[in-house]
Design a protein around this motif. Structure first.
Motif, PDB file in Angstrom:
ATOM      1  N   SER A  10       0.274   6.461  -7.151  1.00  0.00           N
ATOM      2  CA  SER A  10      -0.852   6.823  -7.466  1.00  0.00           C
ATOM      3  C   SER A  10      -1.013   8.464  -7.321  1.00  0.00           C
ATOM      4  CB  SER A  10      -1.935   6.387  -7.010  1.00  0.00           C
ATOM      5  OG  SER A  10      -3.298   6.668  -7.279  1.00  0.00           O
ATOM      6  N   HIS A  11      -0.595   8.855  -6.061  1.00  0.00           N
ATOM      7  CA  HIS A  11      -0.808  10.429  -6.022  1.00  0.00           C
ATOM      8  C   HIS A  11       0.159  11.209  -7.027  1.00  0.00           C
ATOM      9  CE1 HIS A  11      -0.997  14.024  -3.614  1.00  0.00           C
ATOM     10  NE2 HIS A  11       0.420  14.175  -3.781  1.00  0.00           N
ATOM     11  N   THR A  60      -9.622   5.776  -9.918  1.00  0.00           N
ATOM     12  CA  THR A  60      -8.503   5.633  -9.166  1.00  0.00           C
ATOM     13  C   THR A  60      -7.408   4.829 -10.101  1.00  0.00           C
ATOM     14  OG1 THR A  60      -9.026   3.434  -8.184  1.00  0.00           O
ATOM     15  CG2 THR A  60      -9.705   5.315  -7.068  1.00  0.00           C
ATOM     16  N   ASN A 104       0.821  -1.390  -0.274  1.00  0.00           N
ATOM     17  CA  ASN A 104      -0.097   0.021   0.027  1.00  0.00           C
ATOM     18  C   ASN A 104       0.942   1.316  -0.047  1.00  0.00           C
ATOM     19  OD1 ASN A 104      -2.594  -1.098  -0.289  1.00  0.00           O
ATOM     20  ND2 ASN A 104      -2.273  -1.901   1.743  1.00  0.00           N
ATOM     21  N   LYS A 139       1.572   1.619  -3.645  1.00  0.00           N
ATOM     22  CA  LYS A 139       0.556   2.057  -4.506  1.00  0.00           C
ATOM     23  C   LYS A 139      -0.023   3.442  -4.215  1.00  0.00           C
ATOM     24  CE  LYS A 139      -3.000  -1.046  -5.044  1.00  0.00           C
ATOM     25  NZ  LYS A 139      -3.775  -2.110  -4.345  1.00  0.00           N
ATOM     26  N   GLY A 140      -0.046   3.932  -2.741  1.00  0.00           N
ATOM     27  CA  GLY A 140      -0.578   5.193  -2.515  1.00  0.00           C
ATOM     28  C   GLY A 140       0.446   6.289  -3.192  1.00  0.00           C
TER      29      GLY A 140
END
Length: 136
Positions: free
Chosen positions: A83-84, A99, A76, A79-80
């Motif tokens: 993505s941001h 998303t 995570n 991924k977080g």
């Protein structure tokens, strides 16, 4: 083998994740930037990237981390963070996808097979024929 006060460890995780709807958006500049971001995120806590392969519709990552970091935490974090940054830098990733990443991911600890086997598997992903519709 790594050590820190009171512990010796050698934990490796094979993590695979996909864009939402498994869209093939991880190409060109997006792919290059994603690789940079993954490496930057790994440097923050001192995680070691053993192998990384970004395919158009999924990511394979073999990373070694400290035992205090659970596999879900590791997945995570990547991924977080990615993505941001990718959605901020590439507006075309915001419009077709609610998303960037699917909520799902695959993670396996590397221990049942030698780490070299996992690294070789990841390193040869671009040489494998696409199975069309298969899951990561």
């Amino acid at each position: 083998m790594c050590t820190s006060p009171g512990v010796a460890y050698d934990l490796g995780y094979h993590v695979v994740w996909c864009p939402k709807y498994r869209r093939p958006v991880l190409e060109g500049r997006v792919k290059d930037r994603l690789e940079e971001l993954i490496r930057a995120k790994a440097d923050e806590p001192g995680w070691e990237i053993v192998a990384l392969e970004v395919m158009p519709e999924h990511v394979h990552l073999f990373v070694k981390s400290h035992p205090k970091n659970s596999p879900s935490y590791v997945a995570n974090q990547f991924k977080g963070f990615t993505s941001h940054h990718l959605r901020a830098e590439f507006p075309h990733l915001r419009s077709p996808l609610p998303t960037l990443w699917s909520r799902s991911y695959f993670v396996a600890t590397v221990g049942a097979v030698p780490a070299e086997t996992v690294q070789r598997y990841i390193d040869t992903q671009d040489e494998r024929p696409s199975k069309g519709g298969g899951r990561a």
